[in-house]
Motif scaffolding. Sequence first.
Motif, PDB file in Angstrom:
ATOM      1  N   HIS A 179       0.824  -1.205   0.000  1.00  0.00           N
ATOM      2  CA  HIS A 179       0.000   0.000   0.000  1.00  0.00           C
ATOM      3  C   HIS A 179       0.866   1.265   0.000  1.00  0.00           C
ATOM      4  O   HIS A 179       0.547   2.249  -0.687  1.00  0.00           O
ATOM      5  CB  HIS A 179      -0.922  -0.012   1.219  1.00  0.00           C
ATOM      6  CG  HIS A 179      -1.914   1.106   1.234  1.00  0.00           C
ATOM      7  ND1 HIS A 179      -1.826   2.164   2.101  1.00  0.00           N
ATOM      8  CD2 HIS A 179      -3.014   1.341   0.465  1.00  0.00           C
ATOM      9  CE1 HIS A 179      -2.834   2.997   1.885  1.00  0.00           C
ATOM     10  NE2 HIS A 179      -3.564   2.534   0.906  1.00  0.00           N
ATOM     11  N   ASP A 180       1.965   1.249   0.759  1.00  0.00           N
ATOM     12  CA  ASP A 180       2.837   2.420   0.833  1.00  0.00           C
ATOM     13  C   ASP A 180       3.479   2.731  -0.516  1.00  0.00           C
ATOM     14  O   ASP A 180       3.635   3.907  -0.879  1.00  0.00           O
ATOM     15  CB  ASP A 180       3.923   2.212   1.894  1.00  0.00           C
ATOM     16  CG  ASP A 180       3.382   2.335   3.306  1.00  0.00           C
ATOM     17  OD1 ASP A 180       2.222   2.759   3.476  1.00  0.00           O
ATOM     18  OD2 ASP A 180       4.119   1.987   4.254  1.00  0.00           O
ATOM     19  N   VAL A 181       3.872   1.700  -1.241  1.00  0.00           N
ATOM     20  CA  VAL A 181       4.438   1.921  -2.582  1.00  0.00           C
ATOM     21  C   VAL A 181       3.387   2.569  -3.477  1.00  0.00           C
ATOM     22  O   VAL A 181       3.682   3.505  -4.237  1.00  0.00           O
ATOM     23  CB  VAL A 181       4.927   0.597  -3.203  1.00  0.00           C
ATOM     24  CG1 VAL A 181       5.291   0.794  -4.679  1.00  0.00           C
ATOM     25  CG2 VAL A 181       6.134   0.060  -2.436  1.00  0.00           C
ATOM     26  N   LYS A 182       2.163   2.101  -3.354  1.00  0.00           N
ATOM     27  CA  LYS A 182       1.066   2.597  -4.191  1.00  0.00           C
ATOM     28  C   LYS A 182       0.785   4.079  -3.953  1.00  0.00           C
ATOM     29  O   LYS A 182       0.563   4.837  -4.914  1.00  0.00           O
ATOM     30  CB  LYS A 182      -0.195   1.775  -3.922  1.00  0.00           C
ATOM     31  CG  LYS A 182      -1.422   2.235  -4.698  1.00  0.00           C
ATOM     32  CD  LYS A 182      -2.639   1.396  -4.337  1.00  0.00           C
ATOM     33  CE  LYS A 182      -3.883   1.904  -5.057  1.00  0.00           C
ATOM     34  NZ  LYS A 182      -5.092   1.104  -4.678  1.00  0.00           N
ATOM     35  N   ILE A 183       0.788   4.524  -2.678  1.00  0.00           N
ATOM     36  CA  ILE A 183       0.361   5.897  -2.396  1.00  0.00           C
ATOM     37  C   ILE A 183       1.516   6.886  -2.226  1.00  0.00           C
ATOM     38  O   ILE A 183       1.292   8.098  -2.296  1.00  0.00           O
ATOM     39  CB  ILE A 183      -0.558   5.946  -1.157  1.00  0.00           C
ATOM     40  CG1 ILE A 183       0.187   5.540   0.114  1.00  0.00           C
ATOM     41  CG2 ILE A 183      -1.792   5.103  -1.361  1.00  0.00           C
ATOM     42  CD1 ILE A 183      -0.644   5.725   1.370  1.00  0.00           C
ATOM     43  N   TYR A 184       2.748   6.375  -2.026  1.00  0.00           N
ATOM     44  CA  TYR A 184       3.871   7.296  -1.771  1.00  0.00           C
ATOM     45  C   TYR A 184       4.956   7.265  -2.846  1.00  0.00           C
ATOM     46  O   TYR A 184       6.028   7.853  -2.653  1.00  0.00           O
ATOM     47  CB  TYR A 184       4.490   7.000  -0.400  1.00  0.00           C
ATOM     48  CG  TYR A 184       3.549   7.251   0.747  1.00  0.00           C
ATOM     49  CD1 TYR A 184       2.753   8.397   0.801  1.00  0.00           C
ATOM     50  CD2 TYR A 184       3.434   6.335   1.799  1.00  0.00           C
ATOM     51  CE1 TYR A 184       1.878   8.624   1.845  1.00  0.00           C
ATOM     52  CE2 TYR A 184       2.557   6.553   2.852  1.00  0.00           C
ATOM     53  CZ  TYR A 184       1.775   7.698   2.868  1.00  0.00           C
ATOM     54  OH  TYR A 184       0.906   7.918   3.905  1.00  0.00           O
ATOM     55  N   TYR A 185       4.698   6.616  -3.962  1.00  0.00           N
ATOM     56  CA  TYR A 185       5.755   6.499  -4.969  1.00  0.00           C
ATOM     57  C   TYR A 185       6.118   7.849  -5.587  1.00  0.00           C
ATOM     58  O   TYR A 185       7.222   8.029  -6.111  1.00  0.00           O
ATOM     59  CB  TYR A 185       5.346   5.500  -6.064  1.00  0.00           C
ATOM     60  CG  TYR A 185       4.278   5.994  -7.019  1.00  0.00           C
ATOM     61  CD1 TYR A 185       4.618   6.567  -8.248  1.00  0.00           C
ATOM     62  CD2 TYR A 185       2.929   5.882  -6.696  1.00  0.00           C
ATOM     63  CE1 TYR A 185       3.641   7.006  -9.129  1.00  0.00           C
ATOM     64  CE2 TYR A 185       1.949   6.327  -7.555  1.00  0.00           C
ATOM     65  CZ  TYR A 185       2.303   6.890  -8.768  1.00  0.00           C
ATOM     66  OH  TYR A 185       1.333   7.337  -9.629  1.00  0.00           O
ATOM     67  N   LYS A 186       5.222   8.827  -5.509  1.00  0.00           N
ATOM     68  CA  LYS A 186       5.514  10.158  -6.052  1.00  0.00           C
ATOM     69  C   LYS A 186       6.166  11.092  -5.025  1.00  0.00           C
ATOM     70  O   LYS A 186       6.627  12.180  -5.386  1.00  0.00           O
ATOM     71  CB  LYS A 186       4.228  10.810  -6.570  1.00  0.00           C
ATOM     72  CG  LYS A 186       3.647  10.168  -7.817  1.00  0.00           C
ATOM     73  CD  LYS A 186       2.427  10.951  -8.291  1.00  0.00           C
ATOM     74  CE  LYS A 186       1.847  10.353  -9.572  1.00  0.00           C
ATOM     75  NZ  LYS A 186       0.650  11.123 -10.029  1.00  0.00           N
ATOM     76  N   SER A 187       6.197  10.685  -3.761  1.00  0.00           N
ATOM     77  CA  SER A 187       6.679  11.578  -2.702  1.00  0.00           C
ATOM     78  C   SER A 187       8.102  12.088  -2.926  1.00  0.00           C
ATOM     79  O   SER A 187       8.375  13.276  -2.688  1.00  0.00           O
ATOM     80  CB  SER A 187       6.580  10.875  -1.343  1.00  0.00           C
ATOM     81  OG  SER A 187       5.226  10.621  -1.024  1.00  0.00           O
ATOM     82  N   PRO A 188       9.049  11.241  -3.358  1.00  0.00           N
ATOM     83  CA  PRO A 188      10.409  11.765  -3.605  1.00  0.00           C
ATOM     84  C   PRO A 188      10.436  12.879  -4.655  1.00  0.00           C
ATOM     85  O   PRO A 188      11.250  13.800  -4.556  1.00  0.00           O
ATOM     86  CB  PRO A 188      11.191  10.536  -4.070  1.00  0.00           C
ATOM     87  CG  PRO A 188      10.450   9.374  -3.486  1.00  0.00           C
ATOM     88  CD  PRO A 188       9.006   9.773  -3.533  1.00  0.00           C
TER      89      PRO A 188
END
Length: 214
Positions: A179-188
């Motif tokens: 789930h974290d990969v799905k929602i935070y992949y754009k954070s960087p």
Amino acid sequence: MTDHMKKIFETLHEQRWDDHRYYHHSRINQSLHLLSALSFLFGYVLLFIDPVSAALVAWLVAMTSRQIGHFFFEPKTYDYVNDATHDHKEDIKVGYNLRRKIVLLSIWGALPILIWFSPATFGLPPTGADMTSFVRSVGESWLWLGLGGLVFRTVHLFFIRDIETGLVWALKIITDPFHDVKIYYKSPFYLLKGQLIDPMDDVKARQVSLSTRR
């Protein structure tokens, strides 16, 4: 889908949503969670090959990066997006809040020291004689600590909440890396643009949607 399964998925969605909107405002924290999630997924693969190595990856990379994000980068000030104080969020958190994490991480840090100074207690030869055995014993102890921490909080939730909440929380923890990969992949990418705090537009949009329904 049965009504019971539907309720479980609704509870899972609610726990994930609360986790995101309350505890992941910092873009640095989100980016560290992305690193953590990818490390955990690598650890999941290692579990089928070498569980001890998987535990070392999970604790040294995945858990460390994850908790650095929470302890040092996530704002502890008043949360105007959710109209909640930090203390209130800590009190209502379903899983491990910062106080419980300190206890868990203290045990994590103490285990290598105990094994180093008292290897016989763990059935090991003198530490200097076999460093590989020491490292693998630390990894094995961390593996059991991770499992124990998961089971302990799950059962604890059985008593302070209900069985469903505990089981759903355990399911959430196990599936969080995906789930974290799905929602935070754009954070960087947002972080590279200089955005240190997520404006939480998704949270605000949901709040508006809920208010209009009322």
